[in-house]
Design a protein around this motif. Structure first.
Motif: not given
Length: 618
Positions: A177-204
């Motif tokens: 924690a002492d090495l980090c300029p931010l002890k914590s921060f908020m962010f938005f994940r990349n949105k995981k989207v369902q696909t129509d492919s059984p080989a790769m069920p999700f993507g971005f």
């Protein structure tokens, strides 16, 4: 990289090779032998190019994966859509949506879920122990800050992830924690989207158009495009000073200004000027062309100029070897060269006549997209310095090799709205000369800008609500959440020899100690970004060999674009527009057109992307 020599394929590569055809297996064993000897970049040019051609063939067969299906969205006839659309639709002849804004990122390898978990080791630990800048390491004379700015200019043309709407928190462990300029921060994940492919069920989803279509200045949809157009003689909006106009919030008016800073908007303004100059040129030759026709033709020409500069100027400076100099020019002109192609046209295949100008687009059986792995290897924030060295052009003479430093401006003052105010006071010419004479950072460990570890995204997006993030830690987290394989598995999937111990990766004692501290003895935990930065580089390369092999594959995707193949002709571009593209060989040509006195006095380098005070190459 020092890898022990053994007979046959490396044991960890045998399951991959077992799925290949007999011919491809034979080709694999040839390149694998060369890899064991660490030889290809030391071979004569033609032999080195042959090795790369074999590698590219194998990657096209085994490292292009589709995410989601082709749904056959109706594509209008080419004569109904003779120009690039605002959102990138109607380029692929089989599906109107391929490559357009809001479609899936592709993959070069199947996503993985690491057994060690998304927080092992913690991203803040990795960022603090292996990325955080101790002191600025520059790139020597090879790559300047125009080149660093160009990288972001291209990213804004190609890729950006759709993010989720619910913020999450990343909190640093107590022991760092002492090495980090931010002890914590908020962010938005990349949105995981369902696909129509059984080989790769999700993507971005990619919110930008994946085509090389100049969307960095034209935008990614109709609203963006409407905002930037002047609707007079085909032109785009620009200020009298030659910089971007701004809205009532102080945000620059250009195609894509997310995460903007003065280096990015400087290049946007330069190519808006280029677009407008092309409009004047076309208007003089075709006085009956109305606003829409002039705009669309100038967009085609400007986008092609940008793509060509990146291919045969920027990339050659990034990978400064004889083999890659010939290879990248061959991507555009073919091995027979520019003079032959100018005289006889595209009369042979891609190898001899180039990828550009083929009769039909080629996607190698996988619909065009840019990939998650491509995004990963383009993460080079270490190129950014701590300060911009502003040069004094007023107290110099023609004998001066380099104008003196007038001021050292912290990078925090060159980003966002404040950076735009600074740039307006500095002006285009002084900023170009300053960035041209300043070396970019080196892509190596402990060179990630500290100011980006406490980055207020409101500053770089013109938002009112503060949103401070640690970009270094966030980059580690996001590679893992998107299932991009860690370094060793990434190399296996690229048919490269994996490391078995840390000494295979680096000979630097400090690096080895830090790697063991963070990852223990488990080389499989090594994050891709860290491996790319730690890997010993080929002489002349500003990036790692591992990253380069993704470049090798994805650079050829140029041939999937009908505006560089089927429609790369005088009927689409006009004869004069096509000639404009053909005569432009480098960024220097563009700067020369707009600021001829500037390049004559100050640019002593072989390329606008190398440090301007360096002497021309042989």
């Amino acid at each position: 990289m020092a890898i022990s020599l053994s007979s046959g394929a490396h044991p960890q590569l045998q399951p991959i090779v077992a799925k290949m055809s007999f011919f491809d297996t034979l080709l694999f064993h040839i390149i694998h032998l060369v890899d064991k000897l660490n030889l290809w970049h030391r071979l004569p040019v033609f032999m080195g190019l042959s090795y790369l051609a074999v590698r590219r063939h194998l990657h096209q067969r085994y490292n292009l994966l589709q995410v989601g299906g082709v749904n056959g969205h109706e594509h209008k006839r080419e004569d109904e859509v003779p120009y690039r659309t605002a959102d990138g639709t109607h380029n692929d002849p089989r599906d109107a949506l391929v490559g357009s804004s809001g479609t899936f990122f592709g993959r070069n390898m199947y996503p993985v879920t690491s057994s060690c978990g998304i927080l092992d080791p913690h991203p803040s630990v990795v960022a603090s122990k292996l990325l955080a800048r101790k002191e600025f390491k520059d790139n020597g004379m090879q790559f300047n800050m125009i080149a660093g700015s160009w990288l972001q200019f291209m990213i804004h043309d190609w890729v950006d992830h759709l993010t989720d709407t619910q913020p999450v928190e990343l909190q640093a462990p107590a022991h760092v924690a002492d090495l980090c300029p931010l002890k914590s921060f908020m962010f938005f994940r990349n949105k995981k989207v369902q696909t129509d492919s059984p080989a790769m069920p999700f993507g971005f989803l990619n919110t930008r158009t994946a085509w090389w279509d100049g969307s960095v200045i034209y935008g990614n949809n109709r609203d963006d495009m409407h905002r930037v157009r002047a609707y007079h003689d085909g032109k785009l909006k620009i200020s009298e000073e030659g910089l971007l106009l701004h809205d009532n919030k102080g945000l620059p008016i250009s195609g894509d200004v997310r995460n903007f800073w003065a280096g990015l908007t400087l290049l946007q303004s330069l190519f808006i000027k280029e677009h407008n100059l092309i409009c004047d040129f076309l208007k003089a030759h075709y006085p009956d062309f109305e606003d829409e026709k002039l705009f669309q033709c100038a967009r085609l020409v400007t986008s092609a100029v940008i793509a060509k500069i990146h291919t045969i100027d920027w990339t050659i400076e990034l990978l400064k070897t004889d083999t890659l100099s010939v290879g990248m020019r061959a991507n555009w002109y073919g091995l027979l060269g520019k003079k032959f192609k100018d005289r006889f046209g595209h009369i042979f295949g891609a190898s001899l006549s180039g990828l550009v100008g083929q009769k039909k687009p080629r996607d190698h059986g996988v619909p065009y997209s840019l990939t998650e792995e491509f995004v990963s290897v383009y993460r080079m924030h270490s190129l950014l310095p701590d300060k911009i060295l502003l040069r004094d052009l007023s107290s110099t003479t023609s004998e001066d090799k380099c104008p003196p430093i007038l001021e050292e401006i912290p990078m925090e003052e060159m980003i966002g709205v404040e950076g735009e105010r600074r740039l307006s006071r500095i002006g285009v010419e002084q900023m170009l000369v300053s960035l041209g004479h300043q070396s970019s950072g080196a892509v190596t460990l402990w060179n990630y800008p500290l100011w980006m570890r406490k980055l207020d995204t409101a500053d770089v997006n013109g938002e009112d609500k503060p949103d401070i993030i640690d970009m270094a830690a966030l980059e580690i987290y996001r590679e893992r959440e998107r299932g991009v394989p860690r370094y060793n598995e990434f190399r296996r999937k690229l048919l490269m020899i994996p490391i078995s111990k840390w000494e295979d990766l680096s000979t630097d004692a400090e690096a080895l100690e830090a790697l063991r501290e963070v990852y223990g003895d488990d080389v499989e935990k090594l994050d891709l970004l860290i491996g790319l930065h730690a890997e010993k580089k080929i002489k002349g390369f500003a990036i790692s060999e591992t990253a380069f092999f993704i470049f090798l594959l994805m650079a050829t995707r140029l041939e999937a674009d009908r505006f560089f193949t089927t429609n790369f002709n005088s009927q689409t571009y006009t004869e004069e527009g096509l000639e404009w593209v053909n005569k432009t060989e480098a960024l220097k040509d563009v700067i020369d057109r707009h600021f001829p006195d500037l390049t004559k006095q100050w640019m002593r380098s072989s390329s606008a992307f190398s440090v301007w005070s360096s002497m021309p190459g042989p």
